[in-house]
Design a protein around this motif. Sequence first.
Motif, short mmCIF file in Angstrom:
data_model
loop_
_atom_site.label_atom_id
_atom_site.label_comp_id
_atom_site.label_asym_id
_atom_site.label_seq_id
_atom_site.Cartn_x
_atom_site.Cartn_y
_atom_site.Cartn_z
N HIS A 64 1.02 -12.24 5.94
CA HIS A 64 0.54 -12.54 7.30
C HIS A 64 -0.63 -11.61 7.57
O HIS A 64 -0.49 -10.39 7.47
CB HIS A 64 1.67 -12.32 8.32
CG HIS A 64 1.35 -12.88 9.67
ND1 HIS A 64 2.23 -12.84 10.74
CD2 HIS A 64 0.23 -13.49 10.15
CE1 HIS A 64 1.68 -13.40 11.79
NE2 HIS A 64 0.47 -13.79 11.47
N TYR A 65 -1.79 -12.19 7.88
CA TYR A 65 -2.98 -11.38 8.11
C TYR A 65 -3.54 -11.66 9.51
O TYR A 65 -3.35 -12.74 10.07
CB TYR A 65 -4.05 -11.68 7.06
CG TYR A 65 -3.56 -11.47 5.64
CD1 TYR A 65 -3.25 -10.20 5.18
CD2 TYR A 65 -3.39 -12.55 4.78
CE1 TYR A 65 -2.78 -10.00 3.89
CE2 TYR A 65 -2.93 -12.36 3.49
CZ TYR A 65 -2.62 -11.09 3.05
OH TYR A 65 -2.16 -10.90 1.78
N PHE A 66 -4.27 -10.69 10.02
CA PHE A 66 -4.86 -10.81 11.34
C PHE A 66 -6.08 -11.72 11.29
O PHE A 66 -7.00 -11.50 10.51
CB PHE A 66 -5.26 -9.42 11.84
CG PHE A 66 -5.76 -9.39 13.26
CD1 PHE A 66 -5.21 -10.21 14.24
CD2 PHE A 66 -6.78 -8.52 13.64
CE1 PHE A 66 -5.65 -10.18 15.55
CE2 PHE A 66 -7.23 -8.47 14.95
CZ PHE A 66 -6.67 -9.30 15.90
N ARG A 67 -6.05 -12.75 12.11
CA ARG A 67 -7.17 -13.69 12.21
C ARG A 67 -7.63 -13.72 13.67
O ARG A 67 -7.23 -14.60 14.44
CB ARG A 67 -6.76 -15.07 11.73
CG ARG A 67 -6.38 -15.12 10.25
CD ARG A 67 -7.59 -14.85 9.36
NE ARG A 67 -7.25 -14.91 7.94
CZ ARG A 67 -6.96 -13.85 7.21
NH1 ARG A 67 -6.96 -12.63 7.77
NH2 ARG A 67 -6.68 -13.96 5.93
N PRO A 68 -8.45 -12.77 14.06
CA PRO A 68 -8.86 -12.67 15.47
C PRO A 68 -9.82 -13.79 15.87
O PRO A 68 -10.45 -14.43 15.03
CB PRO A 68 -9.55 -11.30 15.53
CG PRO A 68 -10.10 -11.12 14.15
CD PRO A 68 -9.08 -11.72 13.23
N PHE A 69 -9.94 -13.98 17.17
CA PHE A 69 -10.87 -14.97 17.72
C PHE A 69 -12.23 -14.27 17.90
O PHE A 69 -12.48 -13.63 18.92
CB PHE A 69 -10.36 -15.50 19.06
CG PHE A 69 -9.09 -16.30 18.95
CD1 PHE A 69 -9.14 -17.68 18.90
CD2 PHE A 69 -7.85 -15.67 18.87
CE1 PHE A 69 -7.97 -18.44 18.79
CE2 PHE A 69 -6.68 -16.41 18.77
CZ PHE A 69 -6.75 -17.80 18.72
N THR A 70 -13.10 -14.41 16.93
CA THR A 70 -14.38 -13.67 16.97
C THR A 70 -15.60 -14.55 17.19
O THR A 70 -16.70 -14.03 17.37
CB THR A 70 -14.58 -12.91 15.64
OG1 THR A 70 -14.61 -13.84 14.55
CG2 THR A 70 -13.46 -11.90 15.41
N SER A 71 -15.45 -15.87 17.16
CA SER A 71 -16.63 -16.74 17.22
C SER A 71 -17.40 -16.57 18.52
O SER A 71 -18.64 -16.59 18.53
CB SER A 71 -16.22 -18.21 17.03
OG SER A 71 -15.29 -18.61 18.01
#
Length: 250
Positions: A121-128
């Motif tokens: 499980h990896y961090f997938r931030p909302f960066t767009s």
Amino acid sequence: MADQEVIKHGKNIIRLAGSKEHSVKHKLREIAIEFFTIVFAVTLSIWLHGLSEHHHQQQEAKAFLIGLRTDLKNDIASIDTLIRDHRRFSANFTYLASLDPRQMPTDEKFAKVVAESDANHYFRPFTSRYEGFRSSGKMAYIEDQALLDEIFELYQMALPQIRSSEGGWETRQGKLRAYQDEMLEGDGLADHFKLFTSPKGQRLVKKMIAPEQLFDRYESYRKQATAIVKAIEAAYPELKDQPTPTATKA
């Protein structure tokens, strides 16, 4: 409208300069009035344009910050899940590292841990949203310098640190997977027990226990993101009573 006023008063200056009806003193006074009228009109036009542009910029900054609040609140929820999952993964690998190679467990726990041993499980931030606003050169529209600094620190420092720690964990998991692909003789629990309790298997599962640094970096990101959300809500109090919409990744 301002251009028309400038043209009109400019024509008046030309007309006055060529007029023979008035004295030179009178013409100079009238020309001076027309000249200062032009200066005032141009200055007012520039000021109004600047005011309008500033208002537009602040509206863009507000829309960005409101959207960023949504992104960060979703990131915070994701961080909570990540911490819980990685604590569980670490407990699983701690359990595997403690196995006695002379006796295979017969309880359901071993089967459950084996089933989850390949999970990640990896961090997938909302960066767009952030990346788009930054690349368009609009970050300077945010006039709260302290808030701006916090946003930059979150995305330029805290996030890369998480990716670095997760990258190390992913590399170690890749080595364990490679060892499993090479040495696992079957898919039964006995096969997994033999692999995990081998000397190399023990070394690999011990390395899969996540270091506290990973959790510290998750906590740091959550703390900074929470501070930014509070700062945005302080700037726009109407947000506090509004539900947070679910963000979607681009």
